[in-house]
Design a protein around this motif. Structure first.
Motif, short mmCIF file in Angstrom:
data_model
loop_
_atom_site.label_atom_id
_atom_site.label_comp_id
_atom_site.label_asym_id
_atom_site.label_seq_id
_atom_site.Cartn_x
_atom_site.Cartn_y
_atom_site.Cartn_z
N UNK A 155 54.72 -81.00 31.06
CA UNK A 155 53.49 -80.28 31.40
C UNK A 155 52.65 -80.20 30.12
N UNK A 168 46.51 -77.08 28.72
CA UNK A 168 45.21 -77.30 29.37
C UNK A 168 44.19 -77.83 28.38
N UNK A 175 45.56 -78.74 34.40
CA UNK A 175 46.46 -79.39 33.45
C UNK A 175 46.93 -80.75 33.96
N UNK A 177 50.19 -83.35 34.21
CA UNK A 177 51.64 -83.42 34.10
C UNK A 177 52.08 -84.88 34.09
N UNK A 219 64.95 -87.78 23.51
CA UNK A 219 65.22 -86.38 23.25
C UNK A 219 64.07 -85.55 23.78
N UNK A 272 63.57 -82.67 23.05
CA UNK A 272 63.10 -81.89 21.91
C UNK A 272 61.94 -82.58 21.20
N UNK A 273 62.05 -83.91 21.07
CA UNK A 273 60.99 -84.64 20.37
C UNK A 273 59.69 -84.54 21.15
N UNK A 295 58.74 -82.35 23.14
CA UNK A 295 58.24 -80.99 23.12
C UNK A 295 57.48 -80.72 21.83
N UNK A 296 57.82 -81.47 20.80
CA UNK A 296 57.17 -81.26 19.51
C UNK A 296 55.82 -81.96 19.41
N UNK A 300 51.99 -82.90 19.86
CA UNK A 300 50.80 -82.08 20.06
C UNK A 300 50.37 -82.17 21.52
#
Lengths: 337, 337, 337, 337
Positions: free
Chosen positions: B4, B7, B36, B38, B49, B51-52, B54-55, B57
């Protein structure tokens, strides 16, 4: 220890409880109330299992009055403990900042991280060589190879180094390399591991379990200390609650509570507490203002490609900015960074 | 996996996320919403990952769609698993009742307990030889000596035997004696211990951690199974909540939830869940009515002098009464005891 | 009430506490322990604010011994209360099943629901006319119009009817129509509403708050009862925990706990507890096996188009199947449906 | 909104979901994954009940993407709101300190308190005239008489005044006297009360519920704002967790979370959060360092004889000391007191 009898307890039941207390070499003081009777137990309660008393007929509940931890208890050791680390100490005027990547991924990544956190003003380098991961299919760490990179980073930067250990054999291996052994949240009540760390003379950073009460946490410290190692540093890293906006809920009150119950130093890990980069600076500042003795912060040279916990890692530039923002707060608290 | 975007995400940020997904060999499906955007990620997400991502921008959050556990997952193994135990099995029509003292205190106490639970109708004898205790000053167990008493009890009664293991070396020792290795709640995420149990071919009773989600619990089972041992029995024993009227809160819903997500059998430990003898029968009955495959109940020949967990132990007579009350409920559920 | 003094308390501080107790007309019993002193307070503690005592120098903590609720307390009213409802009663041998839609959407939907739950064997029709919704933009209920449909449904089917009230004016209106006033979880500590319900003579179904302890819940019942209305039925509907696999966590232990502390009847709402249709039957069965006096279940003629809580509603056919499965369990418990 | 279909969903089931979305005037974007299919829903989701979709066959779960609160949402109102209060404002550079007794006990006690908090540097006087108490037998407040004392205190000191309201009629009465209406934690989801406060034009201090998520809290604010009153001040006061060392657990992370989701100002109540005087200063400092816009602190001229919440009240001298300690931290944060 106080025994509260049921309102229906007979005098026979009260007498039985008193006899069991006296048989254990303790004294019993009876207070007959309007509705219930309570019995105060005086003496060394370790002679008596509260569980047994609780099983007696007519007993409603047992209220413990004194804590089970002794070595970690402020009552019996009123001076704050300062844990020595190379050329600094945790628990003194200077705040100790531990920083570095969640997982050690490669020699380059670690050395780059070490330079960055050194530049930002950290005094201890963190980095995971043994990674406890929820799924067996996630990256599990470089193990001893990672410890060697840590050692190299220490030589290059002069930073002290801290690594999590997840098994007795990891304690043995890591003891050859690190300045601080970290016991992670998931292992806070892995008592065999606590005892193994207690048998070394290396400072231990003991993270609070995800759902551990402060009493259980201090009892876990007691496991380490009762083996002979008094150099325990506590680390609050968030507890599990119903709130999902953050990964965990930082229990900021744990700082004054620990300071009122124990002489051990306490630091805060805002990165694991919230799990989201934008919230870290606020929590780091709050921790220092609440009286923490230091911080543990995840810093990765490039969080976007981190193998683990990228979303909660600061990049070197963010870390430097945060350190600059922390200094005036430390000063307002009469501390230095 | 669904990404996601914020916005405020720019098309550059969206493109970067898509590129990173495609570089990992996966496909990205973009849905441009009113507010937004998705991105659906299709393919084997272990290549990437979260995690990546999510990091990056512009990324707001990552929503996992598939579970990380595979071997424990009902989706990939739709038939219920039956774990064989001597002459019975857990997960079949017959409910398995494990009963016995919290801690093995002496040969006599154990043999007496074994007779009592056999008489009451139990099929497995429980007894702790390695005791994880909150305080280092509490009784820690008889270790291998206790295991020998367990073996003797098995020979005398024909009951199968289950013991908790708290370290890798305890796994090695206990493997020589017991029919089921128990991993306790405090060690549910002691991953080294899980792997060690996974390397044996002995059934493992995996208790749920005090604050473990059901997903984490199934991932812990996955650690055992991914080492080759598919004989995992889950045991719900209460989770930690704000309520203090009971020691923990029995999560009775865990039974239907596990049945909908996994093929592994699940039993319930009402004794540890509530911590108070008078509440145990209600919870035992509820567990069976909810669909549990069995129970683990603390029974002590004389709870009033138990060294551990007396208040939550039934005496032999109470146990017999409870077993008699359970039978019609089991029958109503189409099960036998 | 027990006062535990700090280990550093001076004899002056102890004397001050004793004096304050005696000034309030109560007696103080001192037990001098090895480490700390405790003071037992005997007499009517409502004469004394525990808060004041706690503020005294040298006081560590106050341990309440007796509950603050009296009318709801089993100690002072040992016979179970049976709440009369038209031609049945809650708390007797017969289990009371309340069923119907979360929200009343239209006359047709309600009458159809009423027929369905009657057919399935319910004795009370539930239906929301005043809906407390998290967002102000969600459907808020038909209010008095809905109550009229409820009344019509009662006439047609002979079912008793229960409706949630969310304000004092709703109590006034609903009192003209319903057989049971329901106080919802979000309003469990809306004390003005409790008092208003206590001033009617209509049975009150008091749901447990999302994070209310059992003690707070019984104190909420006490608010109703202290206004004169003794007809309170408790309803456990799940508490808030860290687990997200279910909407809430059904606290099944609340049933035996309430039975040990209060004479009030208790029913269970498995629909709100889990929030997911497939888990409802397991929880309903567990509730009856644990000793609940009844159930409240959401049934909607067509859950797929429900305006509220569709995912946790059974359709009429599912409800009938569930009722048939409940009967043998009720029988095993010595109850009827 | 994203719909995640079950891995067993048939194409018929997928088509039915798509049709239902399109019938509501929205668009559906399908992403066919390796294991599951997901459907992105584009458009105004208030046209569609997510509950209905969730009830469809083949649907696994619904993931909301946009928040249900609009007026309280930072996305649609990116400038921070400043709430005007007499000659100051909440949410600006100046930190607002609200202080005073938990309950108004008498004219003298209140006027003395008002002088003390004024002297210490507070800008708002707090004092409870309507007290929500767990037990019906505890002191319930002076009601309108108390409000009159508050008004007199304002005239004498120039402080603004804030009072909790617990019913619609209290809103009406208090509106004639106070500068801020407070909605307490227990009433955070008393939607009728929220609407009543929303119909006034008086600033509302909305405390977070004991187990309310941040999302539910902002939706409660939305109830007030959707009635026309945009002057909402949020107040974090601790949430309920398993930890018992403090009365509640202060969720310090709520500050940065709220700042990232809403434009409303947020203050912190450390007194109710911890419930113990010695911990208040640490939490007050932490709150300011975390970015709070102010504090609400209990101050009583003589906490040892307070009728309510004595143990968590500072005396005037403690308050003055705390205010002096807060100033350098405020300064370090670029704020003034």
């Amino acid at each position: 220890m106080i025994i509260v009898m049921k309102h229906t307890a007979t005098s026979d039941e009260i007498n039985t409880a008193v006899k069991q207390i006296e048989n254990a070499g303790l004294s019993a003081h009876i207070s007959q109330g309007a509705v219930v009777t309570i019995i105060g137990v005086v003496g060394d309660k370790s002679l008596l299992s509260s569980d047994c008393l609780c099983s007696l007929n007519g007993v409603d509940k047992i209220v413990p009055v004194t804590e089970t931890y002794k070595l970690a208890n402020l009552k019996f050791h009123p001076e704050p403990t300062k844990v020595k680390l190379g050329n600094c100490e945790v628990g003194g005027k200077q705040l100790i900042i531990m920083a570095g990547p969640c997982a050690i991924e490669s020699r380059d990544q670690l050395l780059e991280s070490a330079d960055a956190v050194k530049m930002g003003g950290a005094t201890v380098l963190r980095g995971g060589a043994y990674k406890p991961r929820t799924s067996p299919y996630s990256f599990q760490g470089l193990e001893e190879e990672g410890l060697k990179y840590m050692q190299e980073a220490r030589e290059k930067t002069g930073l002290s180094i801290v690594c999590e250990v997840t098994s007795i054999s990891a304690v043995e291996t890591a003891s050859k390399y690190v300045d601080i052994l970290q016991i992670g949240a998931r292992n806070m009540q892995n008592f065999e591991l606590l005892k193994a760390a207690g048998k070394t003379n290396i400072p231990v950073l003991l993270k609070r379990g995800l759902s551990a009460t402060i009493d259980e946490w201090l009892n876990a410290a007691e496991y380490i200390m009762s083996e002979g190692n008094q150099n325990v540093i506590l680390c609050e890293r968030g507890i599990r609650t119903f709130e999902t906006a953050t990964r965990n809920t930082l229990d900021i009150s744990a700082i004054p509570v620990i300071k009122s119950k124990s002489h051990l130093p306490i630091i805060v890990d805002p990165s694991h507490a919230c799990g989201k980069r934008p919230y870290i600076p606020s929590l780091a500042k709050a921790a220092i203002a609440a009286g923490a003795d230091g911080l543990m912060i995840e810093v990765h040279p490039n969080p976007k490609i981190a193998l683990s916990d990228g979303p909660q890692s600061l990049d070197p530039q963010d870390f430097k900015v945060l350190m600059d923002e922390l200094r005036p707060i430390a000063e307002a608290m009469g501390r230095t960074i």
